[in-house]
Write an enzyme that holds these catalytic residues in place. Structure first.
Site, PDB file in Angstrom:
ATOM      1  N   GLU A  20      -5.660  -2.231 -10.964  1.00 35.13           N
ATOM      2  CA  GLU A  20      -4.330  -2.807 -11.167  1.00 35.13           C
ATOM      3  C   GLU A  20      -4.238  -4.129 -10.426  1.00 35.13           C
ATOM      4  O   GLU A  20      -4.549  -4.208  -9.236  1.00 35.13           O
ATOM      5  CB  GLU A  20      -3.216  -1.885 -10.635  1.00 35.13           C
ATOM      6  CG  GLU A  20      -2.997  -0.615 -11.412  1.00 35.13           C
ATOM      7  CD  GLU A  20      -1.858   0.227 -10.813  1.00 35.13           C
ATOM      8  OE1 GLU A  20      -0.917  -0.356 -10.224  1.00 35.13           O
ATOM      9  OE2 GLU A  20      -1.924   1.467 -10.918  1.00 35.13           O
TER      10      GLU A  20
ATOM     11  N   GLU B 114      -2.974   5.976  -6.367  1.00 39.57           N
ATOM     12  CA  GLU B 114      -2.670   5.735  -4.946  1.00 39.57           C
ATOM     13  C   GLU B 114      -2.247   7.032  -4.258  1.00 39.57           C
ATOM     14  O   GLU B 114      -1.341   7.055  -3.432  1.00 39.57           O
ATOM     15  CB  GLU B 114      -1.623   4.627  -4.809  1.00 39.57           C
ATOM     16  CG  GLU B 114      -2.062   3.316  -5.453  1.00 39.57           C
ATOM     17  CD  GLU B 114      -1.091   2.162  -5.243  1.00 39.57           C
ATOM     18  OE1 GLU B 114      -0.037   2.375  -4.600  1.00 39.57           O
ATOM     19  OE2 GLU B 114      -1.384   1.047  -5.712  1.00 39.57           O
TER      20      GLU B 114
END
Length: 436
Positions: free
Chosen positions: A259, A111
């Site tokens: 994820e 991220e």
């Protein structure tokens, strides 16, 4: 109404899978060998490593498990600024372990765009390009994909999916990432957590929708533009990402969910972070993925996902499927085939005195709760009627049932792990009949 085109890519018809994320920067974890044993016991065929741990990469060698390794956020700048640094990184973390360890992808950062939006413009894509070029130089670019995990917060309004677009302030970065993925024939890495969206919706979405549970007709989630019915929040998140990608490109890029998960413990105000809900989410996720279909807009783009995460860390909420001692928080059924795929069977040691074996046999069939019916007189595994053979049966029955919750193959030193096929032992043939 604009529809996402159906696409046909070499990744499109690849088998669906559910893997798991593993972080190793924690204390008191099982050994790498024990971690790999747990993966094989639970039929986990894909892992994503948050850190490129050399011992774990070595332990994963010759297992066939597909491994996604990671560049940490702290490494992105150095790799993006220096092709030679990228080449050294590939030599150290990839080439040194191939082909024995089945490394198939590199996740560049985690991220990174969300946490470093300014730096992402100047170093993230160059880091991906430098790593790709290093793989080309090592003749590994056809075996290993390079991408970067991106969070759902890149899409400010994911519902309805058909109108979803990326954050306009990130236009330049998104364009460069998508161009790289398309040109290198890689995939989009998506981190998507229905739990977070469910909590933030303040009751707009029912919990059943987040947990892959069926909804009454009057509560079903429908995109008003496409009339697609979304049976789960994760499907809608993935489709929102496909639509967002399509808004930037003439073709769609395959998505892998790097994820997702559900916490089983949280803060006092997180009442839905329970073991029951986490169990429901992850096992329903597995069933959803293994149906072999994609989201409504891309039905042939099979879902592929990694559960977050294998072990609990020190943070709240807690997502780990396993405690650090290796025991399960709840059962995880990845639908593997029957039989023993862990590479080990627990049998009685040869040469041990019969009295010691009888003691181990009595414990296994009593307090150990092994099912010893098959070795009773007149039953299929009674013969040959020796304490050695009966102990081997009882030891293995106990071990296969209990190893995921801490059971061991010891029995006072009278037992040993063997890789020999149980079909070679008449007294063990019945063990093929139940699913581990």
């Amino acid at each position: 109404m604009q529809k996402v085109p159906l696409i046909y890519n070499i990744l499109e018809f690849a088998d669906p899978f559910v893997g798991i994320n593993i972080g190793t920067n924690q204390s008191n974890l099982p050994s790498p060998e024990q971690i790999v044993g747990t993966l094989r016991t639970h039929h986990i065929t894909h892992v994503r490593l948050f850190e490129t741990n050399a011992r774990l990469l070595t332990a994963l060698s010759d297992t066939g498990i597909e491994v996604m390794i990671s560049v940490t956020n702290d490494e992105v700048s150095d790799i993006g600024e220096s092709p030679s640094f990228a080449a050294t990184w590939v030599n150290t973390h990839v080439a040194a372990f191939k082909p024995a360890t089945n490394i198939t992808a590199i996740a560049v950062g985690s991220e990174f765009v969300s946490s470093n939006p300014i730096a992402a413009t100047t170093v993230l894509v160059p880091a991906m390009e430098n790593l790709y070029n290093a793989l080309v130089a090592s003749n590994l670019n056809d075996q290993i994909k390079v991408s970067t995990p991106l969070s759902m917060d890149m899409i400010p309004k994911p519902f309805p999916p058909s109108t979803a677009t990326f954050n306009a302030s990130l236009n330049s970065t998104i364009h460069r990432i998508l161009d790289f993925l398309k040109n290198s024939n890689s995939f989009y890495m998506l981190n998507a957590f229905p739990y977070d969206t469910y909590v933030q919706s303040n009751g707009v979405f029912p919990i059943q929708y987040a947990l892959f549970q069926p909804l009454p007709v009057v509560k079903q989630i429908v995109d008003p533009n496409t009339l697609f019915h979304y049976e789960s929040m994760l499907d809608a998140m993935v489709d929102a990402t496909y639509y967002s990608i399509f808004a930037y490109n003439s073709s769609v890029i395959p998505i892998i969910v790097t994820e997702t998960g559900w916490p089983w413990s949280g803060e006092a105000n997180e009442s839905d972070a329970t073991v029951e809900s986490a169990d429901t989410f992850n096992n329903n996720l597995i069933q959803r993925v293994l149906t072999g279909s994609g989201p409504p807009s891309q039905p042939t783009m099979l879902l592929k996902s990694y559960i977050y995460e294998m072990f609990n860390d020190d943070k709240k909420p807690s997502y780990g499927v396993f405690f650090r001692n290796g025991s399960s928080v709840y059962d995880l059924d990845l639908g593997g085939p029957t039989g023993n795929l862990s590479g080990g069977f627990c049998v009685a040691r040869k040469g041990v005195d019969p009295a010691s074996l009888q003691g181990g046999l009595n414990w296994a069939c009593g307090p150990g709760q092994a099912n010893c019916t098959a070795i009773q007189s007149g039953q299929p595994c009674y013969l040959p009627n020796t304490v050695q053979n009966h102990a081997s049966y009882a030891y293995n029955d106990y071990y296969q049932r209990k190893r995921t919750v801490g059971g061991t193959c010891d029995f006072g030193g009278t037992a040993v792990i063997t890789n020999a096929n149980p079909s070679m032992f008449p007294q063990l043939f019945i063990l093929f009949s139940y699913r581990l």
